[in-house]
Design a protein around this motif. Structure first.
Motif, short mmCIF file in Angstrom:
data_model
loop_
_atom_site.label_atom_id
_atom_site.label_comp_id
_atom_site.label_asym_id
_atom_site.label_seq_id
_atom_site.Cartn_x
_atom_site.Cartn_y
_atom_site.Cartn_z
N TYR A 116 0.85 -1.19 0.00
CA TYR A 116 0.00 0.00 0.00
C TYR A 116 0.88 1.24 0.00
O TYR A 116 2.05 1.20 0.39
CB TYR A 116 -0.95 -0.01 1.20
CG TYR A 116 -0.27 0.20 2.53
CD1 TYR A 116 -0.15 1.48 3.09
CD2 TYR A 116 0.25 -0.88 3.25
CE1 TYR A 116 0.48 1.67 4.31
CE2 TYR A 116 0.87 -0.69 4.47
CZ TYR A 116 0.98 0.58 5.00
OH TYR A 116 1.60 0.77 6.22
N ARG A 119 -2.00 4.98 4.16
CA ARG A 119 -2.91 4.47 5.20
C ARG A 119 -3.72 5.65 5.73
O ARG A 119 -3.17 6.66 6.16
CB ARG A 119 -2.13 3.83 6.35
CG ARG A 119 -3.04 3.35 7.49
CD ARG A 119 -2.24 2.74 8.62
NE ARG A 119 -1.67 1.46 8.25
CZ ARG A 119 -0.87 0.75 9.04
NH1 ARG A 119 -0.52 1.22 10.23
NH2 ARG A 119 -0.39 -0.42 8.63
N ALA A 144 -1.39 6.11 10.99
CA ALA A 144 -1.96 6.46 9.69
C ALA A 144 -1.16 7.59 9.05
O ALA A 144 -0.56 8.42 9.74
CB ALA A 144 -3.42 6.87 9.85
N LYS A 311 -6.45 -3.16 2.26
CA LYS A 311 -6.80 -3.67 3.58
C LYS A 311 -7.69 -2.64 4.27
O LYS A 311 -7.54 -1.43 4.05
CB LYS A 311 -5.54 -3.92 4.43
CG LYS A 311 -5.80 -4.64 5.74
CD LYS A 311 -4.49 -4.94 6.47
CE LYS A 311 -4.72 -5.65 7.78
NZ LYS A 311 -3.43 -5.91 8.51
N GLU A 328 -5.93 0.82 4.03
CA GLU A 328 -4.66 0.97 3.32
C GLU A 328 -4.96 0.97 1.83
O GLU A 328 -5.71 0.12 1.35
CB GLU A 328 -3.71 -0.17 3.69
CG GLU A 328 -3.27 -0.08 5.15
CD GLU A 328 -2.40 -1.23 5.61
OE1 GLU A 328 -1.85 -1.15 6.72
OE2 GLU A 328 -2.29 -2.23 4.85
N ARG A 330 -3.65 1.59 -2.34
CA ARG A 330 -2.59 1.63 -3.35
C ARG A 330 -2.98 2.64 -4.41
O ARG A 330 -4.05 2.56 -5.00
CB ARG A 330 -2.39 0.25 -3.97
CG ARG A 330 -1.20 0.19 -4.92
CD ARG A 330 -0.77 -1.25 -5.22
NE ARG A 330 -1.85 -2.05 -5.76
CZ ARG A 330 -2.39 -3.11 -5.13
NH1 ARG A 330 -1.95 -3.47 -3.93
NH2 ARG A 330 -3.36 -3.79 -5.69
#
Length: 331
Positions: A116, A119, A144, A311, A328, A330
């Motif tokens: 990722y 977050r 995060a 996630k 998370e 991408r």
């Protein structure tokens, strides 16, 4: 003298016990009331979109708590076992299959996964939070990259700013909503969703993988009273925010906040159209967030467009009446 032949009686075929035969037949004759209730429990699942909102917004109320209709299945299954009813057991297949088709994908493990780039976290910290300092420390543990907080009082804002200052050099706040970021925030603005005060903002976060438009929103609350489940003001804020997100020019969009509605609530459609739920795409389970002590609905969301959730999960109780949500992504 001729031998007398002894007559040997041929064995009689075994006969079924009438008691056993009656018992086997009665498995199909008993439990019709349970079977009827089983079929009845499938109807709200099959036809929930047909329940109108014209009377107390009953349709949206049913949409909000729709997964809980499935509780009828194990309750009726126990009743069917006690009654030893084959008829009820077969009838229970209907609500079981329907519920599974509607919500089974949320219970599939192993969704998402992989590396990722970002977050993100969103949390309604509760204006009546008795210990915002503890809440801030709990949130820091999530590590995060971007945090969105809603329902912050002016007094508590000072506490959160002080607590996050070292880890998050970039901060944007508008009245009761705020965003903290480890990555540069190149521009930000208030987003008008129809309130006299600001309850939504937009920020352009410059990540190492490119810019992402991050929206933080706290939509109007719903009310349950003598007139039913009232959500007109919330629905107006949904439409206002949905129009602005639809016009967003950046490819990567993250929308976080307390929407005061679940993804199954038809009234959220003007906002969620074109967006993807991080929990639905990469989380396990329903991800209920409210009320914090015994969560029964997911009204806190992370929705995305143009990025891929890898996630998603829900944090534990932080002292607020909501639980934080994390994803998370991408880019």
């Amino acid at each position: 003298m001729p031998d007398r032949q002894t007559a040997v009686a041929s064995p009689k075929p075994p006969t079924r016990s009438p008691v056993r035969r009656r018992r086997k037949g009665s498995m199909w004759r008993r439990g019709w009331l349970i079977a009827f209730l089983a079929v009845l429990s499938a109807l709200p699942l099959l036809f929930h979109r047909w329940v109108p909102n014209s009377i107390g917004n009953l349709g949206s109320l049913l949409d909000t708590f729709l997964p809980w209709v499935g509780l009828a299945v194990p309750i009726l299954a126990v009743a069917a076992l006690v009654r030893r009813s084959a008829t009820a057991g077969v009838a229970l297949l209907l609500p079981t299959i329907v519920w599974g088709l509607m919500f089974g994908n949320l219970l599939i493990p192993g969704k998402g996964g992989g590396a990722y780039d970002l977050r993100v976290l969103s949390h309604n910290v509760d204006a009546a939070n008795p210990d915002p300092q503890k809440t801030a420390q709990d949130l820091l543990q999530a590590d995060a990259d971007v945090m969105a907080l809603e329902e912050i009082t002016a007094a508590d804002m000072k506490i959160y700013k002080a607590a996050f200052a070292e880890e998050y050099p970039y901060e944007v706040s508008r009245d009761t909503v705020a965003l903290w970021s480890k990555f540069p925030v190149e521009e930000s603005k208030s987003v008008d969703v129809g309130f006299k005060w600001t309850r939504a903002l937009r920020a352009e976060v410059s990540t190492p993988e490119g810019k992402v438009a991050v929206y933080v929103a706290h939509l109007a609350s719903v009310r349950v009273g003598a007139s039913g489940f009232t959500s007109d003001q919330r629905n107006d804020t949904i439409k206002a925010l949905g129009r602005q997100i639809a016009d967003e020019k950046l490819a990567g969009v993250v929308v976080m906040g307390d929407f005061n509605g679940t993804a199954t609530d038809r009234s959220l459609a003007p906002l969620t159209a074109g967006l993807r739920s991080a929990q639905g795409a990469a989380g396990y389970g329903f991800g209920f967030t409210w009320p914090a002590k015994f969560p029964m609905a997911r009204i806190d969301h992370i929705m995305v467009r143009g990025v891929t959730p890898t996630k998603a999960w829900v944090m534990g109780d932080t002292g607020s009446d909501h639980r934080p949500v994390i994803a998370e992504l991408r880019i």
